[in-house]
Design a protein around this motif. Structure first.
Motif, PDB file in Angstrom:
ATOM      1  N   ASP A  58       0.831  -1.208   0.000  1.00 14.55           N
ATOM      2  CA  ASP A  58       0.000   0.000   0.000  1.00 14.55           C
ATOM      3  C   ASP A  58       0.865   1.258   0.000  1.00 14.55           C
ATOM      4  O   ASP A  58       0.534   2.252  -0.652  1.00 14.55           O
ATOM      5  CB  ASP A  58      -0.939   0.027   1.214  1.00 14.55           C
ATOM      6  CG  ASP A  58      -2.029  -1.024   1.118  1.00 14.55           C
ATOM      7  OD1 ASP A  58      -2.289  -1.544   0.015  1.00 14.55           O
ATOM      8  OD2 ASP A  58      -2.636  -1.329   2.160  1.00 14.55           O
ATOM      9  N   LEU A  73       2.142   1.943  -3.449  1.00 12.35           N
ATOM     10  CA  LEU A  73       1.109   2.539  -4.296  1.00 12.35           C
ATOM     11  C   LEU A  73       0.882   4.010  -3.940  1.00 12.35           C
ATOM     12  O   LEU A  73       0.711   4.845  -4.835  1.00 12.35           O
ATOM     13  CB  LEU A  73      -0.192   1.743  -4.176  1.00 12.35           C
ATOM     14  CG  LEU A  73      -1.329   2.188  -5.092  1.00 12.35           C
ATOM     15  CD1 LEU A  73      -0.899   2.194  -6.558  1.00 12.35           C
ATOM     16  CD2 LEU A  73      -2.538   1.280  -4.881  1.00 12.35           C
ATOM     17  N   THR A  74       0.910   4.343  -2.676  1.00 13.45           N
ATOM     18  CA  THR A  74       0.755   5.745  -2.267  1.00 13.45           C
ATOM     19  C   THR A  74       1.873   6.597  -2.865  1.00 13.45           C
ATOM     20  O   THR A  74       1.622   7.684  -3.402  1.00 13.45           O
ATOM     21  CB  THR A  74       0.748   5.856  -0.726  1.00 13.45           C
ATOM     22  OG1 THR A  74      -0.372   5.124  -0.224  1.00 13.45           O
ATOM     23  CG2 THR A  74       0.649   7.295  -0.270  1.00 13.45           C
ATOM     24  N   ARG A 127       1.280   6.941  -6.622  1.00 12.88           N
ATOM     25  CA  ARG A 127       0.183   7.863  -6.950  1.00 12.88           C
ATOM     26  C   ARG A 127       0.586   9.317  -6.744  1.00 12.88           C
ATOM     27  O   ARG A 127       0.156  10.197  -7.483  1.00 12.88           O
ATOM     28  CB  ARG A 127      -1.045   7.534  -6.114  1.00 12.88           C
ATOM     29  CG  ARG A 127      -1.749   6.288  -6.594  1.00 12.88           C
ATOM     30  CD  ARG A 127      -2.975   5.964  -5.776  1.00 12.88           C
ATOM     31  NE  ARG A 127      -3.711   4.855  -6.370  1.00 12.88           N
ATOM     32  CZ  ARG A 127      -4.573   4.115  -5.712  1.00 12.88           C
ATOM     33  NH1 ARG A 127      -4.834   4.360  -4.426  1.00 12.88           N
ATOM     34  NH2 ARG A 127      -5.197   3.126  -6.322  1.00 12.88           N
ATOM     35  N   ASP A 182       1.966   8.869 -10.954  1.00 10.42           N
ATOM     36  CA  ASP A 182       0.693   9.084 -11.637  1.00 10.42           C
ATOM     37  C   ASP A 182      -0.448   8.803 -10.661  1.00 10.42           C
ATOM     38  O   ASP A 182      -0.511   7.708 -10.100  1.00 10.42           O
ATOM     39  CB  ASP A 182       0.590   8.155 -12.852  1.00 10.42           C
ATOM     40  CG  ASP A 182      -0.550   8.498 -13.768  1.00 10.42           C
ATOM     41  OD1 ASP A 182      -1.681   8.746 -13.283  1.00 10.42           O
ATOM     42  OD2 ASP A 182      -0.330   8.528 -14.990  1.00 10.42           O
ATOM     43  N   ALA A 226      -3.337   7.985 -11.193  1.00 11.07           N
ATOM     44  CA  ALA A 226      -4.186   6.893 -11.658  1.00 11.07           C
ATOM     45  C   ALA A 226      -3.537   5.521 -11.475  1.00 11.07           C
ATOM     46  O   ALA A 226      -4.107   4.513 -11.912  1.00 11.07           O
ATOM     47  CB  ALA A 226      -4.542   7.108 -13.129  1.00 11.07           C
ATOM     48  N   ALA A 227      -2.393   5.451 -10.828  1.00  9.69           N
ATOM     49  CA  ALA A 227      -1.710   4.171 -10.629  1.00  9.69           C
ATOM     50  C   ALA A 227      -2.610   3.198  -9.881  1.00  9.69           C
ATOM     51  O   ALA A 227      -3.310   3.573  -8.939  1.00  9.69           O
ATOM     52  CB  ALA A 227      -0.412   4.384  -9.853  1.00  9.69           C
ATOM     53  N   THR A 228      -2.586   1.945 -10.331  1.00  8.21           N
ATOM     54  CA  THR A 228      -3.385   0.906  -9.681  1.00  8.21           C
ATOM     55  C   THR A 228      -2.516  -0.121  -8.963  1.00  8.21           C
ATOM     56  O   THR A 228      -3.024  -0.921  -8.179  1.00  8.21           O
ATOM     57  CB  THR A 228      -4.279   0.190 -10.703  1.00  8.21           C
ATOM     58  OG1 THR A 228      -3.457  -0.354 -11.748  1.00  8.21           O
ATOM     59  CG2 THR A 228      -5.311   1.153 -11.282  1.00  8.21           C
ATOM     60  N   ALA A 229      -1.225  -0.113  -9.235  1.00  8.21           N
ATOM     61  CA  ALA A 229      -0.283  -1.019  -8.561  1.00  8.21           C
ATOM     62  C   ALA A 229       1.116  -0.441  -8.701  1.00  8.21           C
ATOM     63  O   ALA A 229       1.395   0.309  -9.636  1.00  8.21           O
ATOM     64  CB  ALA A 229      -0.333  -2.415  -9.175  1.00  8.21           C
ATOM     65  N   VAL A 285      -0.464   1.745 -14.779  1.00  7.92           N
ATOM     66  CA  VAL A 285      -1.463   2.770 -15.065  1.00  7.92           C
ATOM     67  C   VAL A 285      -2.176   2.360 -16.352  1.00  7.92           C
ATOM     68  O   VAL A 285      -1.514   2.106 -17.369  1.00  7.92           O
ATOM     69  CB  VAL A 285      -0.819   4.167 -15.250  1.00  7.92           C
ATOM     70  CG1 VAL A 285      -1.881   5.213 -15.551  1.00  7.92           C
ATOM     71  CG2 VAL A 285      -0.011   4.567 -14.025  1.00  7.92           C
ATOM     72  N   ASP A 286      -3.491   2.292 -16.302  1.00  6.70           N
ATOM     73  CA  ASP A 286      -4.289   1.942 -17.485  1.00  6.70           C
ATOM     74  C   ASP A 286      -3.807   0.654 -18.140  1.00  6.70           C
ATOM     75  O   ASP A 286      -3.719   0.564 -19.372  1.00  6.70           O
ATOM     76  CB  ASP A 286      -4.286   3.087 -18.504  1.00  6.70           C
ATOM     77  CG  ASP A 286      -4.995   4.328 -17.985  1.00  6.70           C
ATOM     78  OD1 ASP A 286      -5.939   4.191 -17.176  1.00  6.70           O
ATOM     79  OD2 ASP A 286      -4.583   5.436 -18.372  1.00  6.70           O
ATOM     80  N   THR A 331       2.618  -0.759 -17.801  1.00  5.77           N
ATOM     81  CA  THR A 331       3.586  -0.577 -16.719  1.00  5.77           C
ATOM     82  C   THR A 331       4.694   0.351 -17.189  1.00  5.77           C
ATOM     83  O   THR A 331       5.205   0.205 -18.298  1.00  5.77           O
ATOM     84  CB  THR A 331       4.198  -1.931 -16.315  1.00  5.77           C
ATOM     85  OG1 THR A 331       3.138  -2.801 -15.903  1.00  5.77           O
ATOM     86  CG2 THR A 331       5.186  -1.769 -15.168  1.00  5.77           C
TER      87      THR A 331
END
Length: 99
Positions: free
Chosen positions: A22, A25-26, A29, A33, A35-38, A55-56, A59
């Motif tokens: 986590d 990811l913080t 973000r 970006d 919009a990062a998801t991982a 992102v989207d 990677t």
């Protein structure tokens, strides 16, 4: 740029990717970006940490500079905590209680 011995880098990456997903990811973000998801930490040296950021569905690899000097292994922990704190502030998230 100065590198740490491979065993030191491997230990830090293992810790960050197993215990602090986590937090990775913080940081991604806030500094790569929103919009990062991982995010997976893939490398580090005395200049910064490197993450693979999703992102989207794609990677990208991004190095984020440390917010302060990193010379020794012990400095890395302080730098990651400071980077995470700055990320939390930048994203307007509640401050963590303790590190």
């Amino acid at each position: 740029m100065t590198s740490f011995p491979p065993d030191v880098v491997a230990a830090i990456l293992h810790h960050m990717n197993d215990d602090h997903t986590d937090d990775n990811l913080t940081i991604a973000r806030a500094f790569v970006d929103p919009a990062a998801t991982a995010a997976t930490m893939t490398d580090l040296d005395t200049e910064g940490g490197t993450w693979d950021v999703v992102v989207d569905g794609g990677t990208r690899t991004q190095t984020v500079p440390w917010p302060g000097p990193v010379v020794e292994r012990a400095d890395v922990r302080r730098a990651v905590v400071a980077l995470h704190d700055a990320a939390v502030e930048r994203l307007g998230l509640p401050a963590p209680e303790a590190h």
